[in-house]
Design a protein around this motif. Structure first.
Motif, PDB file in Angstrom:
ATOM      1  N   VAL A   1      17.191  -2.700  12.075  1.00  0.00           N
ATOM      2  CA  VAL A   1      16.519  -2.026  10.967  1.00  0.00           C
ATOM      3  C   VAL A   1      17.374  -0.848  10.524  1.00  0.00           C
ATOM      4  N   GLY A   2      17.203  -0.457   9.287  1.00  0.00           N
ATOM      5  CA  GLY A   2      18.013   0.657   8.813  1.00  0.00           C
ATOM      6  C   GLY A   2      17.850   0.883   7.335  1.00  0.00           C
ATOM      7  N   TRP A   3      18.948   1.277   6.720  1.00  0.00           N
ATOM      8  CA  TRP A   3      18.900   1.639   5.305  1.00  0.00           C
ATOM      9  C   TRP A   3      20.155   1.166   4.580  1.00  0.00           C
ATOM     10  N   GLN A   4      20.046   1.071   3.276  1.00  0.00           N
ATOM     11  CA  GLN A   4      21.234   1.111   2.463  1.00  0.00           C
ATOM     12  C   GLN A   4      21.330   2.551   1.975  1.00  0.00           C
ATOM     13  N   VAL A   5      22.505   3.110   2.103  1.00  0.00           N
ATOM     14  CA  VAL A   5      22.676   4.498   1.673  1.00  0.00           C
ATOM     15  C   VAL A   5      23.093   4.489   0.207  1.00  0.00           C
ATOM     16  N   MET A   6      22.296   5.172  -0.612  1.00  0.00           N
ATOM     17  CA  MET A   6      22.538   5.184  -2.048  1.00  0.00           C
ATOM     18  C   MET A   6      23.128   6.524  -2.463  1.00  0.00           C
ATOM     19  N   LEU A   7      24.248   6.476  -3.153  1.00  0.00           N
ATOM     20  CA  LEU A   7      24.877   7.692  -3.652  1.00  0.00           C
ATOM     21  C   LEU A   7      24.917   7.593  -5.169  1.00  0.00           C
ATOM     22  N   ASP A   8      24.201   8.450  -5.831  1.00  0.00           N
ATOM     23  CA  ASP A   8      24.091   8.432  -7.298  1.00  0.00           C
ATOM     24  C   ASP A   8      23.798   7.006  -7.800  1.00  0.00           C
TER      25      ASP A   8
ATOM     26  N   GLN B   1      24.423   4.176  -6.365  1.00  0.00           N
ATOM     27  CA  GLN B   1      25.319   3.131  -5.862  1.00  0.00           C
ATOM     28  C   GLN B   1      25.139   2.965  -4.362  1.00  0.00           C
ATOM     29  N   GLU B   2      24.996   1.714  -3.916  1.00  0.00           N
ATOM     30  CA  GLU B   2      24.941   1.491  -2.471  1.00  0.00           C
ATOM     31  C   GLU B   2      26.350   1.617  -1.914  1.00  0.00           C
ATOM     32  N   ILE B   3      26.533   2.543  -0.976  1.00  0.00           N
ATOM     33  CA  ILE B   3      27.888   2.728  -0.447  1.00  0.00           C
ATOM     34  C   ILE B   3      28.002   2.370   1.030  1.00  0.00           C
ATOM     35  N   THR B   4      26.883   2.310   1.723  1.00  0.00           N
ATOM     36  CA  THR B   4      26.949   2.048   3.161  1.00  0.00           C
ATOM     37  C   THR B   4      25.691   1.324   3.619  1.00  0.00           C
ATOM     38  N   GLN B   5      25.904   0.459   4.579  1.00  0.00           N
ATOM     39  CA  GLN B   5      24.772  -0.165   5.263  1.00  0.00           C
ATOM     40  C   GLN B   5      24.665   0.507   6.626  1.00  0.00           C
ATOM     41  N   PHE B   6      23.501   1.038   6.905  1.00  0.00           N
ATOM     42  CA  PHE B   6      23.287   1.804   8.139  1.00  0.00           C
ATOM     43  C   PHE B   6      22.224   1.066   8.938  1.00  0.00           C
ATOM     44  N   THR B   7      22.608   0.556  10.108  1.00  0.00           N
ATOM     45  CA  THR B   7      21.695  -0.309  10.860  1.00  0.00           C
ATOM     46  C   THR B   7      21.583   0.115  12.314  1.00  0.00           C
TER      47      THR B   7
ATOM     48  N   ILE C   1      33.135   2.698  -2.550  1.00  0.00           N
ATOM     49  CA  ILE C   1      33.324   4.141  -2.391  1.00  0.00           C
ATOM     50  C   ILE C   1      34.543   4.594  -3.187  1.00  0.00           C
ATOM     51  N   ALA C   2      35.601   3.785  -3.141  1.00  0.00           N
ATOM     52  CA  ALA C   2      36.810   4.150  -3.901  1.00  0.00           C
ATOM     53  C   ALA C   2      36.502   4.158  -5.400  1.00  0.00           C
ATOM     54  N   GLN C   3      35.758   3.170  -5.846  1.00  0.00           N
ATOM     55  CA  GLN C   3      35.355   3.137  -7.265  1.00  0.00           C
ATOM     56  C   GLN C   3      34.584   4.401  -7.620  1.00  0.00           C
ATOM     57  N   PHE C   4      33.717   4.803  -6.716  1.00  0.00           N
ATOM     58  CA  PHE C   4      32.926   6.011  -6.939  1.00  0.00           C
ATOM     59  C   PHE C   4      33.836   7.233  -7.008  1.00  0.00           C
ATOM     60  N   LEU C   5      34.718   7.339  -6.017  1.00  0.00           N
ATOM     61  CA  LEU C   5      35.577   8.527  -5.966  1.00  0.00           C
ATOM     62  C   LEU C   5      36.494   8.604  -7.190  1.00  0.00           C
ATOM     63  N   GLN C   6      36.981   7.444  -7.605  1.00  0.00           N
ATOM     64  CA  GLN C   6      37.952   7.427  -8.703  1.00  0.00           C
ATOM     65  C   GLN C   6      37.272   7.203 -10.060  1.00  0.00           C
ATOM     66  N   ASP C   7      35.955   7.078 -10.053  1.00  0.00           N
ATOM     67  CA  ASP C   7      35.178   6.924 -11.279  1.00  0.00           C
ATOM     68  C   ASP C   7      35.692   5.756 -12.131  1.00  0.00           C
ATOM     69  N   LEU C   8      35.648   4.558 -11.546  1.00  0.00           N
ATOM     70  CA  LEU C   8      36.223   3.391 -12.230  1.00  0.00           C
ATOM     71  C   LEU C   8      35.179   2.296 -12.422  1.00  0.00           C
TER      72      LEU C   8
ATOM     73  N   ILE D   1      25.929  13.299 -11.327  1.00  0.00           N
ATOM     74  CA  ILE D   1      24.956  12.304 -10.878  1.00  0.00           C
ATOM     75  C   ILE D   1      24.622  11.353 -12.025  1.00  0.00           C
ATOM     76  N   ARG D   2      24.485  11.940 -13.220  1.00  0.00           N
ATOM     77  CA  ARG D   2      24.216  11.094 -14.395  1.00  0.00           C
ATOM     78  C   ARG D   2      25.372  10.115 -14.592  1.00  0.00           C
ATOM     79  N   GLN D   3      26.591  10.626 -14.569  1.00  0.00           N
ATOM     80  CA  GLN D   3      27.756   9.752 -14.764  1.00  0.00           C
ATOM     81  C   GLN D   3      27.790   8.628 -13.729  1.00  0.00           C
ATOM     82  N   GLY D   4      27.522   9.001 -12.481  1.00  0.00           N
ATOM     83  CA  GLY D   4      27.553   7.991 -11.417  1.00  0.00           C
ATOM     84  C   GLY D   4      26.528   6.898 -11.673  1.00  0.00           C
ATOM     85  N   ASN D   5      25.313   7.307 -11.990  1.00  0.00           N
ATOM     86  CA  ASN D   5      24.259   6.330 -12.252  1.00  0.00           C
ATOM     87  C   ASN D   5      24.580   5.475 -13.473  1.00  0.00           C
ATOM     88  N   GLU D   6      25.152   6.101 -14.489  1.00  0.00           N
ATOM     89  CA  GLU D   6      25.517   5.325 -15.684  1.00  0.00           C
ATOM     90  C   GLU D   6      26.584   4.287 -15.353  1.00  0.00           C
TER      91      GLU D   6
END
Lengths: 357, 714
Positions: A133-140, A142-148, A172-179, B312-317
Motif C-alpha cells: 500500500v502507498g501513494w503516488q506522489v504528485m508534484l504540481d 504530475q505523478e513523479i514517484t510511486q511510494f509503496t 522528473i526531468a521533464q518537470f525540472l526542465q519544463d518540457l 504551480i500553475r505552469q506545472g499543472n498546465e
C-alpha cells in the motif's frame, strides 16, 4: 526561484544527485540489472532482497521495458523503455517520507514553491504475487514517484516490511526542465561548449526499433518456444533446489558443520546452500518479458492469457519460497561457523540457532 | 470537568477513507465515555489527511464513586452468642469495612450480615489510557497495512499521538507510539513541531497557526477560492461536483486554488474526454460559460497557501497539455481503424476468464437483443431492428481503442462518439447511424439508481441485454454476490436492468430474460463449468427478487409491507409489480383490506394445517344442499365478481379489481364468524377448503394481503 527556469539539472545529473543522496543515507548503489524487467521491483535486488529478516538498503537505476507501451518514438509522453530510480529501505525508517521530500530538495525542487500531495495508490503485481500500500506522489499535478510499503512478495508475507520509492526519472526531468516532450530532455551538456545531448539523441532509435520488433517483427512461434524453454529450465532447477531444501528439512534440519563441509560439498546441506535460485529467477524474468512481447504482439489468446500469467506467477512464488528457506539455512550455518569454528554443532534450519552447551 | 483531546498523527490517509473513519472514531470514543460514565459534553472532530483528531469537552475527571451493598454470611453464622464469629471478621476484612459498620439485612432466604462498600471511581486518565488503544485499532479500513508488527494494523503508519486532558498528557501508547503534547503542522508550510498547550480551542488555534485547518474550514476556503478565481473570467462558472470537492477537501490541510488555462484548440476534443481528464485524472474543476459550454480553463486545488511565482500553475498546465495531447493522439490513432474493423479484435479481449472473449459476448448479446426485440414487437412496441443489431455488434469494439485503454471509465461513450463520426456503412441513413451511436453511447447506463436510463428504446434493450448476459454467465458459474462480496458489481447491473425495464415499461419477465440469457452460453466451452439449471434458476430468482424489492422500496419509496405483499403475488414481471404496488398502496388504508389481510392469514393457516394432515380440498367449489347461508353467500360473491375481477386484472386495472375485491370483506367476515371449516363431514370439509383456496387465490394474484401489517385495532 524554480529550477525549471534557471539551469536545471540534466538527466544524468539528476541520476547522480539522487544516487549521491541515497548513498549518503546508507544505501548500497547497485547497477541496473542486466536481464529485461518491466519494473525496478522485478530486479532481484528488490524481489529477493525484500524477503526474509535481513535489513537492506539499496538504490539503483533500472531501465524498465514494457513492450506494449511503445509508440515508435512518436508520442512525446510514452516510452517502451523508461528509467526508474529504485530505492529499497528495509525496514523503513520512521522519517521515510521526510527523507523522500529531502531528496526532492536535493534535486533542486524548492517545495515551498510547489504543491506536493501523497495520493492513495496501492501497488500490485499479480505475476509476482506481490502487493503493497502507498501513494503516488504528485508534484504540481504530475505523478513523479510511486511510494509503496511492501506487504507481500512472491506470496510471502514480509517481515520486516520495506519501503520502495520508485522515481520516474523522465517525468522528473521533464518537470525540472519544463518540457512537453520526453525526447527534448537534456541528457547531458558538453562541459566545454554547453551543447546539449538530448534524450531523443540517446534513445529515439531504441524506441522506434523495439516498437517495430515488439509490435511487428517478433516471431510469435519462436517467442513461444523461448518461453517454453526458459520455463522448463526454470522448473527443472526449482525442482532440484526444492528437493535439496526439503531433504535438509527432512533430516530434522540439523547437520553438523563438518559433515556439511565434508565430502566435496555433496551433503544435503551443501547442496541446499548451493542451489542456484538466482539463476532460476533470471529464467523466470525471461519468461515474464517474453510474455510481454507476445502480449504486445497480440499473440496471446483470451483462454491462454490467464493461464500464462499463472505459469509465470508459479515460478516466482516457488523461487521466493526457496529463497526464504535457503536464507534461513544460510543464516544458521554462518552463525554456527562463527560461534564454534572447531566444534561439531547442530544447525537448526527452521528457527534461530539455539545455543548448545 | 476537563476537556479531552486525542490526535492520531498518521502518514497520508487515503482521501476516500477519512470521513468514515472520523465518524467511527467519534462514535467509538463516545461509546467508551458513555460506557465508563465520563461523558457530559459534545464531541467534535478535526480531520486532515495526516490526522484524525477528536475533542470531547467537559468530561468527568473521574467516575463517580459507587456504593454497593455486599451480602455476607447469614446472621446464624456471623454471630455466636451475640459475638461476631471469625467468619464475620473475615467478611469484614475482605470487604474492607470495619466490623462496627456491618449491617443486618433481611432477605427472602433469611437474615444476613452485609457491608456497604464504596467502589472508588477510576480516573478518566486511567480509563482512557487503557481503553483508547483498543478503540483506535478497531477502526475499520477498507485496506490497511502493518509496518511494525504484523498484528498491528492501521491504514498507514502512525507517527505521533497527542492525548491530553486539559493541559495534561495522557499516559497512553498505540502501536509503539507514546502519546505526548507534540503535534505537527503542515508538511511544507511549517517547519517546527507544534506544542499543544491544552485541549479544546487552544488545539484548533495551534493547528491553524501551523497551517492546518479542519474539514469544514477547508471546504469553505476551497469554495471561496473557487468562486474568486472563477470571477476573473467574465461569465464563467465552475462546475459543481460534490464527490470531487470531497476528495480535494480530504487531500489538503491548507488549501488554495489556482486558475489555469489550456489551448482553445483542445476544445475540439469531445467534452466527455476533456472533463474525464480534468476531473478524474487531475482532480481539476472544469469551467463553463453561461450556456454550459466548456471554457479553456481549469481550477486546481493546492495543498499550499499560494503560488506567487506561478510555478504551480505552469506545472499543472504542462501536465494537462500532455494529457490532452495524448488524448488527441489516441483519438487520431483510433480513427485509423473503424469500429467495424475492430470487431474481430474483440477475440483478444477477455470478458471473464471462464466466459471467453468479448467477441463471444457480443454474439450472445446480439442474439439476446434480437429475442428482446421480437418480444417487444409481439407487444406492438416498435424497435428498429437494424439499429439494435448494429449497436449490439459494435457496443464493445471501443475496448480495443487507445482512448478507452487510457480512459476506461469512458467505455461505451467513446464507442458512441466514434460511431457518430465514422462512416459505418455507406447505405445507412445518417439518422440510423446516429441512433446506433446513441445506443452504444448509453449502453452502460444507468450506472447507479440515480443515473438516467438510456435515451432510446434500442439503447435500453442493449443495456438490458449486455447486463443480463453478464449476470447469467456469472451466476451459471456459481459466482453469486454474497454480503459485501460483489466483485463484478452484479447487484448494480441487476438494479440497472430493473430500473430500465420499469422506466421503459419493457414487457418481459425476469425469469424469461435470464433463461434466454443463459441459453446464449449453450454448447460453449464455459458451460462445462456451469452449475445445474435448477440451481441457476433458483439463485437468479432470489437475486432479482431482492433487486426488485430494493427498487420498489428505495427508489420508488413503497412501504415495506406493500412491497412484500406485491412481490408475494409475483416478483417476475417488473412493470406489472409496479402497477400492482401503486394500486395496493392506494387501498391499503381501507379498513376492508386490513380485514381481508387478517382473513387471508387465517385462510393460509387453515389450508396449511389441512395440508399437513393430508386433507385435500375438493376439485371445485359447489353449493351443496346443506351449505350454510354464509357459505352460499360467499360462493355467490365469487361467482358474481370473480369474472369482473379477472377482467380488470387482465387489463391491469388493479385499482378497480381491488375495489371489487374489497366487497368480499363482509361475506368473508361472516363466513369466518359462523362457519367451521374443519368439520367431520369429509365432503363438506373438502368443499369449504376448496372455497378458501379459490378465495385466497383470488386475492393473492394482485398482492399477498396476509403480508399487510395490520394497524392496531381501534
Amino acid at each position: 526561484m524554480t529550477p525549471a527556469k534557471s539551469n536545471p539539472l540534466t538527466f544524468q545529473e539528476l541520476i547522480l544527485r539522487l544516487q549521491t543522496f541515497w548513498a549518503e543515507r546508507g544505501c548500497i548503489l547497485q547497477q541496473p540489472y542486466d536481464v529485461e524487467v518491466g519494473a525496478g521491483t522485478m530486479a532481484p535486488e528488490t524481489f529477493l532482497r525484500v524477503l526474509g529478516p535481513k535489513p537492506y538498503k539499496v538504490a539503483y537505476v533500472q531501465p524498465s521495458r514494457r513492450p506494449a507501451d511503445g509508440r515508435y518514438g512518436e508520442n512525446p509522453n510514452r516510452l517502451f523503455k523508461h528509467m526508474q530510480l529504485q530505492v529499497i529501505l528495509k525496514p523503513p525508517p520512521e522519517n521515510v517520507q521526510e527523507l523522500y521530500l529531502e531528496s526532492l530538495e536535493a534535486i533542486g525542487i524548492d517545495l515551498r514553491h510547489h504543491d506536493i500531495k501523497f495520493e492513495e495508490d496501492n501497488w500490485e503485481a499479480p505475476t509476482l504475487s506481490a502487493w503493497g500500500v502507498g501513494w503516488q506522489v504528485m508534484l504540481d499535478g504530475q505523478e513523479i514517484t510511486q511510494f509503496t510499503y511492501f506487504q507481500q512478495c512472491g506470496g510471502v508475507d514480509l517481515f520486516p516490511i520495506c519501503a520502495e520509492l520508485t522515481y520516474g526519472l523522465e517525468r522528473i526531468a521533464q518537470f525540472l526542465q519544463d518540457l512537453d516532450s520526453i525526447y527534448d530532455i537534456v541528457w547531458a551538456r558538453d562541459p566545454q561548449t554547453g551543447a546539449p545531448v538530448r534524450y531523443g539523441d540517446v534513445r529515439l532509435a531504441d524506441e522506434l526499433q523495439f516498437s517495430v520488433y515488439n509490435f511487428e517483427a517478433a516471431d510469435v512461434d519462436k517467442s513461444w518456444e523461448h518461453f517454453r524453454l526458459y520455463e522448463a529450465e526454470c522448473k527443472t532447477l526449482l525442482e532440484e533446489i526444492r528437493v535439496n531444501l526439503d531433504s535438509v528439512e527432512a533430516s530434522g534440519g540439523t547437520v553438523s558443520v563438518s559433515v556439511a563441509m565434508a565430502d566435496g560439498g555433496q551433503t544435503a546441506m551443501a547442496r541446499a546452500l548451493r542451489g542456484p535460485i538466482l539463476a532460476a529467477y533470471d529464467l523466470c524474468l525471461k519468461c515474464s518479458h517474453l510474455f510481454n512481447i507476445l502480449d504486445a504482439r497480440g499473440a496471446i489468446s483470451v483462454t491462454e492469457r490467464v493461464g500464462v500469467i499463472a505459469r509465470v506467477r508459479a515460478l516466482a512464488v516457488g523461487i521466493a519460497k526457496a529463497w526464504v528457506d535457503q536464507q534461513k539455512l544460510e543464516d544458521g550455518f554462518e552463525r554456527d561457523i562463527e560461534a564454534k569454528p572447531n566444534q561439531k554443532k547442530k544447525v537448526n534450519s527452521n528457527k534461530q540457532l539455539s545455543p548448545v552447551g | 470537568m476537563p476537556d479531552f483531546l486525542l490526535e492520531i498523527g498518521c502518514e497520508e490517509i487515503p482521501a476516500r477513507m477519512i470521513d468514515a473513519a472520523s465518524q467511527e472514531l467519534r462514535e467509538r470514543v463516545g461509546a467508551l465515555l458513555t460506557r465508563e460514565r465520563l461523558l457530559s459534553g459534545e464531541i467534535s472532530s478535526l480531520d486532515t489527511p495526516r490526522r484524525l483528531a477528536l475533542m470531547a469537552s467537559g468530561i468527568a475527571a473521574a467516575q463517580a464513586d459507587v456504593i454497593e451493598q455486599i451480602t455476607g454470611p447469614s446472621v446464624n453464622v456471623a454471630y455466636k452468642e451475640g459475638q461476631l464469629t471469625p467468619a464475620a471478621h473475615a467478611f469484614a476484612k475482605k470487604t474492607g469495612v470495619d466490623v462496627s459498620h456491618l449491617e443486618k439485612v433481611s432477605t427472602p432466604k433469611g437474615e444476613y450480615i452485609s457491608a456497604k462498600v464504596t467502589k472508588k471511581g477510576r480516573t478518566a486518565a486511567e480509563i482512557l489510557a487503557e481503553g483508547l488503544p483498543k478503540e483506535i485499532s478497531a477502526i475499520y479500513w477498507p485496506k490497511n497495512m502493518y509496518w511494525r508488527k504484523p498484528s498491528e494494523r492501521f491504514v498507514r503508519p502512525v507517527r505521533w499521538l497527542v492525548a491530553m486532558l486539559d493541559g495534561e498528557t495522557l499516559p497512553m501508547e498505540f502501536d509503539g507510539i507514546r502519546a505526548g503534547n507534540i503535534s505537527r503542522g503542515h508538511r511544507i508550510l511549517t517547519d517546527a513541531p507544534v506544542a499543544i498547550p491544552r485541549s479544546g480551542s487552544a488545539y484548533v488555534d495551534s493547528l491553524r497557526a501551523a497551517k492546518v485547518l479542519g474539514r469544514a474550514e477547508r471546504e469553505h476556503q476551497i469554495r471561496k477560492a473557487l468562486d474568486a478565481a472563477t470571477r476573473t473570467i467574465p461569465g464563467a462558472r465552475w462546475r459543481e461536483d460534490e464527490p470531487l470537492l470531497d476528495t480535494v477537501v480530504n487531500l489538503t490541510e491548507y488549501p488554495s486554488v489556482i486558475l489555469g488555462g489550456f489551448e482553445a484548440q483542445f476544445l475540439a476534443l469531445p467534452e466527455e474526454v476533456l472533463v474525464t481528464v480534468m476531473r478524474d485524472h487531475q482532480k481539476y474543476f472544469a469551467l463553463e460559460d453561461a450556456n454550459g459550454k466548456l471554457l479553456p480553463h481549469f481550477l486546481a486545488v493546492l495543498n499550499t497557501d499560494s503560488d506567487p511565482h506561478g510555478f504551480i500553475r505552469q506545472g499543472n498546465e504542462r501536465v494537462l497539455r500532455a494529457r490532452f495531447n495524448d488524448a488527441r493522439f489516441f483519438w487520431e490513432t483510433d480513427q485509423k481503424k473503424s469500429l467495424l474493423e475492430r470487431f474481430d479484435l474483440l477475440r483478444n479481449v477477455t470478458f471473464q476468464k471462464d466466459l471467453g472473449s468479448y467477441y463471444d459476448k457480443t454474439q450472445r448479446v446480439q442474439r439476446l437483443c434480437s429475442w428482446l426485440s421480437e418480444i417487444l414487437k409481439q407487444n406492438e412496441v416498435v424497435v428498429r431492428p437494424g439499429v439494435i443489431h448494429k449497436a449490439a455488434c459494435l457496443a464493445k469494439t471501443d475496448l480495443t481503442t487507445e482512448l478507452v485503454k487510457e480512459f476506461t471509465e469512458l467505455q461505451g461513450i467513446i464507442g458512441g462518439l466514434y460511431a457518430r463520426v465514422q462512416q459505418l456503412d455507406p447505405n445507412l441513413p445518417e439518422a440510423t447511424r446516429f441512433a446506433i451511436a446513441d445506443a452504444i453511447y448509453d449502453h452502460y447506463k444507468p450506472e447507479s439508481t440515480d443515473d438516467d436510463i438510456p435515451r432510446s428504446l434500442e439503447g435500453a434493450i442493449l443495456s438490458i441485454g449486455d447486463k443480463a448476459d453478464t449476470i447469467a454467465g456469472m451466476f451459471a458459474l456459481g459466482l453469486v454476490p454474497s454480503g459485501s462480496k460483489d466483485p463484478f458489481a452484479l447487484r448494480r447491473q441487476a438494479n440497472a436492468i430493473v430500473k430500465v425495464i420499469a422506466e421503459k415499461k419493457v414487457p418481459i419477465r425476469l425469469s424469461e430474460l435470464m433463461r434466454d440469457a443463459r441459453s446464449g452460453y449453450q454448447k460453449s466451452e464455459a458451460e462445462k463449468k456451469f452449475v445445474d439449471d435448477r440451481k441457476y434458476e433458483d439463485s437468479v430468482k432470489t437475486f432479482f427478487r431482492e433487486r426488485l424489492e430494493f427498487y420498489l422500496r428505495e427508489v420508488c419509496g413503497y412501504a415495506y409491507d406493500v412491497v412484500k405483499a406485491v412481490l408475494g403475488a409475483d416478483a417476475d414481471d417488473v412493470v406489472d409489480a409496479l402497477a400492482r404496488a401503486q394500486a395496493v398502496k392506494q387501498v391499503l388504508h381501507m379498513p376492508e383490506f386490513q380485514a381481508i389481510g387478517a382473513a387471508c392469514k387465517r385462510m393460509r393457516n387453515i389450508l396449511r394445517q389441512a395440508d399437513e394432515k393430508g386433507i385435500a380440498p375438493a376439485e371445485r367449489v359447489e353449493t351443496q344442499k346443506d351449505s350454510s347461508d354464509e357459505e352460499k353467500n360467499l360462493i355467490r360473491y365469487l361467482e358474481q365478481s370473480g369474472d369482473k375481477v379477472e377482467q380488470h386484472r387482465k387489463k391491469k386495472e388493479y385499482l378497480e379489481a381491488l375495489q371489487l375485491l374489497s366487497a368480499a370483506r363482509e361475506p368473508v367476515d361472516r363466513f369466518f364468524d359462523k362457519v367451521m371449516v374443519m368439520v367431520e363431514d369429509h365432503q363438506v370439509r373438502a368443499n369449504r377448503l376448496a372455497l378458501l383456496r379459490t378465495l385466497l387465490h383470488e386475492f393473492s394474484t394482485i398482492a399477498d394481503f396476509s403480508e399487510i401489517v395490520t394497524e392496531a385495532k381501534a
